[in-house]
Design a protein around this motif. Sequence first.
Motif, short mmCIF file in Angstrom:
data_model
loop_
_atom_site.label_atom_id
_atom_site.label_comp_id
_atom_site.label_asym_id
_atom_site.label_seq_id
_atom_site.Cartn_x
_atom_site.Cartn_y
_atom_site.Cartn_z
N ASP A 123 0.80 -1.23 0.00
CA ASP A 123 0.00 0.00 0.00
C ASP A 123 0.83 1.28 0.00
O ASP A 123 0.27 2.37 0.06
CB ASP A 123 -0.93 0.01 1.22
CG ASP A 123 -2.12 -0.92 1.03
OD1 ASP A 123 -2.52 -1.10 -0.15
OD2 ASP A 123 -2.64 -1.44 2.02
N TYR A 178 -9.28 1.67 -0.60
CA TYR A 178 -10.01 1.31 0.62
C TYR A 178 -11.46 1.79 0.65
O TYR A 178 -12.16 1.57 1.64
CB TYR A 178 -9.23 1.78 1.87
CG TYR A 178 -8.08 0.85 2.14
CD1 TYR A 178 -8.25 -0.28 2.93
CD2 TYR A 178 -6.85 1.05 1.52
CE1 TYR A 178 -7.22 -1.19 3.12
CE2 TYR A 178 -5.80 0.15 1.71
CZ TYR A 178 -5.99 -0.97 2.50
OH TYR A 178 -4.98 -1.86 2.68
N ARG A 181 -13.99 -1.11 1.30
CA ARG A 181 -13.86 -1.71 2.65
C ARG A 181 -14.31 -0.74 3.73
O ARG A 181 -14.87 -1.14 4.74
CB ARG A 181 -12.42 -2.18 2.87
CG ARG A 181 -12.10 -3.40 2.00
CD ARG A 181 -10.66 -3.80 2.12
NE ARG A 181 -10.35 -4.35 3.44
CZ ARG A 181 -9.12 -4.70 3.81
NH1 ARG A 181 -8.10 -4.55 3.00
NH2 ARG A 181 -8.92 -5.21 5.02
N ALA A 291 -8.30 2.77 7.62
CA ALA A 291 -7.64 2.28 6.40
C ALA A 291 -6.20 1.83 6.71
O ALA A 291 -5.76 0.76 6.26
CB ALA A 291 -7.64 3.36 5.32
N MET A 294 -6.46 -1.49 8.56
CA MET A 294 -6.82 -2.59 7.66
C MET A 294 -5.59 -3.02 6.86
O MET A 294 -5.31 -4.20 6.70
CB MET A 294 -7.90 -2.13 6.67
CG MET A 294 -9.28 -1.98 7.26
SD MET A 294 -10.37 -1.22 6.00
CE MET A 294 -11.89 -1.06 6.95
N SER A 295 -4.84 -2.03 6.39
CA SER A 295 -3.66 -2.32 5.59
C SER A 295 -2.63 -3.09 6.42
O SER A 295 -1.98 -4.01 5.92
CB SER A 295 -3.06 -1.00 5.08
OG SER A 295 -1.83 -1.24 4.46
#
Length: 536
Positions: A123, A178, A181, A291, A294-295
């Motif tokens: 990412d 993202y 999500r 975000a 999540m990454s």
Amino acid sequence: PQNQTPEREPYYLTTAISYPNGEPHIGHAYEFVGTDVMARFQRLDGKDVYFLTGTDEHGQKMQQTAQAEGITALELATRNSAAFKAVDDEVLDISYDRFIRTTDADHTVAVQEIWRRMEASGDIYLDQYAGWYSVRDERFFGEDETEVRPDGKRYATETGTEVTWTEEESYFFRLSQYQDRLLELYRTSPDFAAPQSRFNEVIRFVESGLEDLSISRTSFDWGIEVPAPAEGSGNRPTQDHVMYVWVDALTNYLTGAGFPAEDSEQFRFWPADLHVIGKDISRFHCIFWPAFLMSAGLELPRRVMIHGFLNNNGEKMSKSLGNVVGPAEWVEHYGLDAVRFFLLREFPFGADGSYSHETVVGRKNADLANNLGNLAQRSLSMVAKNLDAAVPQPGEYTSADRALLDAAAGLLDTARADYGVQDYHHALEVTWGLLGDANAYFAEQQPWVLRKTDPARMATVLYVTLETVRRVALLVQPVMPGSATKLLDLLGIAPSGDAGRTGASGAGPRSFAGWDEALVPGSSLPAPQPVFPRHE
Ligand code: ME8
């Protein structure tokens, strides 16, 4: 083994970390109090609480302010961070567990680790940044989010701060990947952010599409270094990048939970149960932060509570308007508990609110001195004078007695529901509604007349009143720790050892486990003293 106390449930909550480029103001105090009240409530309710607060010390704004003062950024941060900590410790009685500074050594480790994990997820990439940056807000703006004003300078439309054109090599985070999500998170976790109106703004923003985010800077060096790229990431080594201050700042919440030591005892606190923040930084907490997590493959915080702004009599606070008031001045003038009560009682936590001398004094005199203070003082003095300073023996209850006792008993469930959604305002409104009923009851029953005509009935009325005061005092401890514990002392209730630390007042808290332990008739009471003075 038997009789072991059950494991207490962890509860992790945080404030935003303040920029120590200036002194703490009453807006900061508002957030600290609005978080402290939650920490205290959860401790009293038996949770294993960890409460993090602190200062956000890196970034261009800090560096520029320090330069203007002719000192280093670290000197500026150290001086003002101490001022924030002193407000927590000496002025507001904030019961935090850790005061984090983003210059703390363990924080650097946490930030570099989350960066590596985001990079390992593919990412992070290197590119050229060109765009508008506001140092005041420490954030980037799209051209369509800015406007040129009559002075010829360009400003961010939303925040009114000046932006400057910035062009440099920068690492980017693939925020654009993202959108789905994040929208899925908002859909499946409708309590992720509150109040709903502010959450809706966030959702609309994400629905409109997300651009990748520049997350490093090369034009200054006051920040955490970007770690060397991992093999296979495709990123080439660069020495001169520091992290964008918001990547650094948001990660403080993980540092506080012991990250990256995920098998440590401390990491039981992750994910955070509650981030308390102000309305100007909701995008960072509701979009960027989940975000990043999540990454990095980490669990997401359970809730972000977005409070409103506190303004001076309807006007925004600013140094140029000359209406920035220091928390210490407030507390000195009105008393700590009156200030804490005012901040939580006057307007809902999710809304903007304002203060004036008249409104603070009004709350202090009407709600505290009259409705609570007088009721306690009158009933306790009657007991001291007429009943040998011992808890009265109640006789049979009338329906009026029962109605009041039942309503008081129900307050804790209402408060749990309200605190669950940070609606302190409603919890206090209901409590003061009940105090209104209790005052009406006291006036109707006329215990001072019963003293001659029916002393047994007087004892019942005084018992019912004291029981009501006991429930209220237990329940308002998070809001007014000093006064509430004094009141509980006057009711002869012993502190419970495990309900949290001793406050600045020296009195120990009483946990909600004792909610249904009614006053014991015949037990002796200390000499009554007034607890809520009038503001003259
Ligand atoms: O934003 N009323 O720091 P900050 C109520 N370092 N709340 C107010 C307020 C007011 N008048 N003014 C500010 C930052 N606040 C970042 C946060 S978190 C990872 C990094 C609130 O010192 C503001 O909304 O400018 C924020 O929640 C907090 O005070 C700190 O603001």
